[in-house]
Design a protein around this motif. Structure first.
Motif, mmCIF file in Angstrom:
data_model
loop_
_atom_site.group_PDB
_atom_site.id
_atom_site.type_symbol
_atom_site.label_atom_id
_atom_site.label_comp_id
_atom_site.label_asym_id
_atom_site.label_seq_id
_atom_site.Cartn_x
_atom_site.Cartn_y
_atom_site.Cartn_z
ATOM 1 N N MET A 122 0.822 -1.217 0.035
ATOM 2 C CA MET A 122 0.017 -0.068 0.175
ATOM 3 C C MET A 122 0.759 1.099 0.037
ATOM 4 S SD MET A 122 -3.008 -1.246 2.706
ATOM 5 C CE MET A 122 -3.588 0.537 2.950
ATOM 6 N N PHE A 123 2.076 1.200 0.634
ATOM 7 C CA PHE A 123 2.703 2.392 0.691
ATOM 8 C C PHE A 123 3.368 2.958 -0.543
ATOM 9 C CE2 PHE A 123 7.119 4.393 1.104
ATOM 10 C CZ PHE A 123 6.925 5.559 1.633
ATOM 11 N N LEU A 124 3.334 4.289 -0.867
ATOM 12 C CA LEU A 124 3.774 4.863 -2.034
ATOM 13 C C LEU A 124 4.819 6.029 -1.928
ATOM 14 C CD1 LEU A 124 0.462 5.510 -4.074
ATOM 15 C CD2 LEU A 124 2.180 3.839 -4.535
ATOM 16 N N VAL A 125 4.597 6.791 -0.985
ATOM 17 C CA VAL A 125 5.536 7.980 -0.815
ATOM 18 C C VAL A 125 5.157 8.711 0.458
ATOM 19 C CG1 VAL A 125 4.008 9.626 -2.221
ATOM 20 C CG2 VAL A 125 6.432 9.840 -1.792
ATOM 21 N N CYS A 126 6.017 9.192 1.288
ATOM 22 C CA CYS A 126 5.612 10.040 2.375
ATOM 23 C C CYS A 126 6.891 11.196 2.421
ATOM 24 C CB CYS A 126 5.866 8.964 3.556
ATOM 25 S SG CYS A 126 7.576 8.596 3.895
ATOM 26 N N GLU A 127 6.544 12.099 3.378
ATOM 27 C CA GLU A 127 7.354 13.137 3.609
ATOM 28 C C GLU A 127 8.515 12.675 4.245
ATOM 29 O OE1 GLU A 127 5.317 17.330 3.728
ATOM 30 O OE2 GLU A 127 4.571 16.354 5.136
ATOM 31 N N GLY A 128 9.811 13.614 4.187
ATOM 32 C CA GLY A 128 11.029 12.826 4.455
ATOM 33 C C GLY A 128 11.336 12.456 6.059
ATOM 34 N N GLN A 129 10.403 13.394 6.866
ATOM 35 C CA GLN A 129 10.814 13.137 8.198
ATOM 36 C C GLN A 129 9.876 12.111 8.886
ATOM 37 O OE1 GLN A 129 9.264 15.558 6.538
ATOM 38 N NE2 GLN A 129 7.473 16.568 7.686
ATOM 39 N N ILE A 130 9.188 11.132 8.199
ATOM 40 C CA ILE A 130 8.459 10.058 8.492
ATOM 41 C C ILE A 130 9.431 8.871 8.656
ATOM 42 C CG2 ILE A 130 6.528 8.378 7.944
ATOM 43 C CD1 ILE A 130 4.877 10.657 7.089
ATOM 44 N N ASN A 131 9.621 8.136 9.619
ATOM 45 C CA ASN A 131 10.003 6.946 9.846
ATOM 46 C C ASN A 131 9.512 5.796 9.052
ATOM 47 O OD1 ASN A 131 12.094 8.379 11.290
ATOM 48 N ND2 ASN A 131 10.874 8.204 13.251
ATOM 49 N N LYS A 151 3.770 -12.246 6.290
ATOM 50 C CA LYS A 151 3.021 -11.183 5.578
ATOM 51 C C LYS A 151 3.735 -9.851 5.827
ATOM 52 C CE LYS A 151 -1.485 -9.298 4.255
ATOM 53 N NZ LYS A 151 -3.030 -9.422 4.700
ATOM 54 N N GLU A 152 4.365 -9.137 4.823
ATOM 55 C CA GLU A 152 5.226 -8.218 4.852
ATOM 56 C C GLU A 152 4.208 -6.838 5.168
ATOM 57 O OE1 GLU A 152 7.551 -7.619 1.414
ATOM 58 O OE2 GLU A 152 8.777 -9.596 2.018
ATOM 59 N N LYS A 153 4.557 -5.984 6.083
ATOM 60 C CA LYS A 153 3.714 -4.798 6.409
ATOM 61 C C LYS A 153 4.812 -3.810 6.588
ATOM 62 C CE LYS A 153 -0.160 -6.844 8.022
ATOM 63 N NZ LYS A 153 -1.594 -7.021 8.999
ATOM 64 N N ILE A 154 4.284 -2.402 6.809
ATOM 65 C CA ILE A 154 5.264 -1.292 6.974
ATOM 66 C C ILE A 154 4.872 -0.527 8.138
ATOM 67 C CG2 ILE A 154 6.067 0.931 6.089
ATOM 68 C CD1 ILE A 154 6.400 -0.323 3.107
ATOM 69 N N ARG A 155 5.721 0.009 9.157
ATOM 70 C CA ARG A 155 5.050 0.908 10.153
ATOM 71 C C ARG A 155 5.876 2.102 9.787
ATOM 72 N NH1 ARG A 155 7.829 -1.780 14.088
ATOM 73 N NH2 ARG A 155 5.838 -2.788 15.120
ATOM 74 N N LEU A 156 4.709 2.933 9.775
ATOM 75 C CA LEU A 156 5.375 4.514 9.699
ATOM 76 C C LEU A 156 4.945 5.376 10.574
ATOM 77 C CD1 LEU A 156 3.273 4.974 6.186
ATOM 78 C CD2 LEU A 156 5.667 4.448 6.387
ATOM 79 N N SER A 157 5.803 6.168 11.147
ATOM 80 C CA SER A 157 5.630 7.053 12.470
ATOM 81 C C SER A 157 6.427 8.272 12.225
ATOM 82 C CB SER A 157 6.453 6.476 13.560
ATOM 83 O OG SER A 157 7.802 5.988 13.402
ATOM 84 N N GLY A 158 5.862 9.153 13.333
ATOM 85 C CA GLY A 158 6.169 10.599 13.047
ATOM 86 C C GLY A 158 5.160 11.598 12.713
ATOM 87 N N SER A 159 5.363 12.731 11.930
ATOM 88 C CA SER A 159 4.485 13.618 11.423
ATOM 89 C C SER A 159 4.861 13.834 9.981
ATOM 90 C CB SER A 159 4.599 14.870 12.384
ATOM 91 O OG SER A 159 4.308 14.767 13.592
#
Length: 230
Positions: A122-131, A151-159
């Motif tokens: 599902m992940f495409l793109v995010c701002e640079g400050q997101i981990n 099952k592969e997943k992604i953890r996104l954290s920050g602002s």
């Protein structure tokens, strides 16, 4: 030079968010209706991270680099574990960035010092400050396989802003909020969860077998698998 080709863009801005960079989901149309959707990011001395093989083209004063962050794994069959690497293309500077168009639906999310876990595709793109952290989870679909697949997943954290590719149409996704509650799924139908929702694969005492258990307080995005876009 004269040409009969009409170079005017025929699109509609379906979603838009603006922080350090401006994110837009564009829907392109012809006389028959929608042809495809595309994510556009306008950089203003800012930085974004793009998933592999999703960049179409960019223009302006933009520099492209590749980042690899090595992660240590912890072997644990139930729950989550950090995967080996996170390789993302990083673009910095000022200008316009266009991702590869698709028939899939896209959506934008703004994180404010928070965390979400999503299916990796599902992940495409995010701002640079997101981990960004890649993890693996064992669901009931995987536990019965001979190879014990995860099952592969992604953890996104920050602002910052995140653009996601959806496996179904937007109106087929159910957003469920829970508070100190437990939800059990025979099949893994959750495509996104917030940080205070825990996951584990639990044995059932019935003939139904194993269930995917989500517990805690937060939000789940549920997809029943109807009309999945291949």
């Amino acid at each position: 030079m004269r040409s009969l080709i009409d170079n005017k863009d025929k699109f509609e801005v379906l979603e838009e968010m603006n922080l350090d960079s401006k994110f837009e989901v564009l829907g392109y149309y012809n006389k028959e209706g929608n042809i495809f959707n595309q994510v556009k990011i306008t950089l203003d001395e800012s930085k974004i991270k793009i998933a592999e093989n999703n960049l179409s083209y960019f223009k302006g004063d933009i520099e492209i680099v590749t980042n690899s962050a090595i992660k240590t794994i912890s072997n644990k069959i139930f729950g989550s574990m950090v995967k080996k690497t996170t390789d993302k293309t990083i673009l910095t500077g000022s200008g316009e960035v266009y991702l590869i168009p698709s028939l899939k639906d896209y959506t934008l999310i703004e994180l404010v010092e928070e965390e979400i876990i999503i299916n990796s595709n599902m992940f495409l793109v995010c701002e640079g400050q997101i981990n960004i952290e890649e993890i693996e989870e064992v669901t009931n679909e995987a536990i019965f396989s001979e190879d014990n697949e995860r099952k592969e997943k992604i953890r996104l954290s920050g602002s910052g802003i995140v653009a996601l590719s959806l496996p179904v149409k937007k109106d087929e996704i159910k957003r469920m909020k829970i508070f100190r509650d437990v939800v059990s799924f025979k099949e893994d139908k959750v495509i996104l969860r917030t940080e205070n929702v825990e996951f584990e694969l639990e044995d059932s005492e019935t003939k139904e077998g194993k269930f995917n258990i989500y517990s805690g307080s937060g939000e789940l995005w549920i997809c029943d698998g109807m009309n999945i876009i291949k």
